[in-house]
Design a protein around this motif. Structure first.
Motif, PDB file in Angstrom:
ATOM      1  N   GLU A 193       0.810  -1.217   0.000  1.00  0.00           N
ATOM      2  CA  GLU A 193       0.000   0.000   0.000  1.00  0.00           C
ATOM      3  C   GLU A 193       0.844   1.267   0.000  1.00  0.00           C
ATOM      4  N   ASN A 215       2.961   2.055   2.484  1.00  0.00           N
ATOM      5  CA  ASN A 215       3.339   2.432   3.841  1.00  0.00           C
ATOM      6  C   ASN A 215       4.795   2.056   4.097  1.00  0.00           C
ATOM      7  N   SER A 241       2.569   6.385   7.255  1.00  0.00           N
ATOM      8  CA  SER A 241       1.579   6.439   6.179  1.00  0.00           C
ATOM      9  C   SER A 241       1.858   7.657   5.318  1.00  0.00           C
ATOM     10  N   LYS A 291       0.037   8.627   2.885  1.00  0.00           N
ATOM     11  CA  LYS A 291      -1.244   9.301   2.662  1.00  0.00           C
ATOM     12  C   LYS A 291      -1.579  10.259   3.797  1.00  0.00           C
ATOM     13  N   GLU A 292      -1.306   9.835   5.050  1.00  0.00           N
ATOM     14  CA  GLU A 292      -1.626  10.663   6.203  1.00  0.00           C
ATOM     15  C   GLU A 292      -0.498  11.621   6.560  1.00  0.00           C
TER      16      GLU A 292
END
Length: 280
Positions: free
Chosen positions: A54, A56, A71, A73-74
């Motif tokens: 993903e 990560n 992450s 994305k975060e």
């Protein structure tokens, strides 16, 4: 951890990459990475990383007895896995299992997603030489310089892997890339020439069949530059510069490339850890 608003697009005739950069502070909190600096000894800190399916980023944090998961994305550390010990490398399988290389005990520890830990013993000779973990076609291998020596996923046989890439440093300015089948028979060979080339390492092959080579090269009398060479199935070569190569702490790998062709760098500096991602 601070999230740096650092988003650039590198674009020229050869490549088009979006660049993201994150900063992780040193410390003992869940969102930080540990470091120990003592006089006359090498610093201890985040020394290994891997990337899951993903995107990560799993970072070894031996000082804080954990593995931190960032992450992208975060833009922050989203999960902490307790794990004690100073180890040589880590790798995440496509299934989400974590493999820990411990050369001092000649073993690999497999941490399943459930948290259960298994020990896989290595031949003593493997642990006495520079060794790291290697993700290839869904399998986790152990490799030493120029050779794949052991497979940690026992449900696969090396002969089932259709092909592998092995690289070899020949001399300053020249390296060799060999493509071999699962039985070690040579399929093709490529000689790479790059002015002042000092080291060469195979990184990965993406879903489009492009493969990626890490190159370090001499700058001046003592500086060392870093770049990734992307080689297309047509033979076209694209050079992707990696601007920073000033690792304050020894790490098991400089760069990681996933099967999308994204390039990841976890760079421990003296004051913080930079995590850089090049996304195409």
């Amino acid at each position: 951890m601070k999230f740096l608003i650092f988003f650039l697009i590198f674009s020229n005739l050869n490549f088009d990459y979006k660049f993201y950069s994150f900063k992780i502070n040193y410390g003992s909190e869940d969102g930080e990475l540990g470091i120990i600096i003592e006089p006359e000894t090498p610093p201890i800190g985040p020394n290994a990383f891997s990337v899951d399916s993903e995107g990560n980023i799993y970072i070894a944090d031996p000082v804080n007895s954990s593995i931190k998961i960032l992450s992208v994305k975060e833009g922050k550390i989203s999960r902490v896995i307790p794990f004690k010990g100073l180890y040589d490398d880590l790798m995440v399988s496509p299934e989400g299992d974590i493999y820990i290389l411990k050369r001092d005990s000649s073993e690999i520890l497999k941490i399943e997603k459930s948290g259960k830990v298994y020990s896989i013993k290595l031949e003593p000779g493997v642990s006495k030489m520079p060794t790291k973990l290697f993700l290839w076609k869904g399998g986790i291998f152990v490799k030493k310089e120029g050779e794949i020596v052991s497979l940690t996923q026992m449900d696969k046989a090396k002969s089932e892997i259709p092909y592998l890439y092995l690289v070899e440093y020949l001399e300053i300015g020249r390296g060799r890339v060999k493509k071999i089948d699962g039985k070690g028979k040579e399929i093709s060979e490529l000689i790479l020439e790059r002015e002042n080339l000092l080291s060469i390492e195979f990184l990965n092959e993406d879903r489009e069949g492009n493969f990626y080579i890490q190159i370090e090269y001499l700058i001046g009398d003592s500086g060392v530059g870093l770049e990734v060479l992307k080689i297309k199935p047509s033979g076209e070569k694209i050079s992707i510069p990696i601007p920073e190569n000033d690792y304050f702490i020894w790490t098991s790998r400089l760069l990681f490339v996933d099967d999308r062709g994204w390039i990841y760098q976890v760079l421990p500096e003296k004051d913080c850890v930079k995590v850089n991602v090049w996304r195409n």
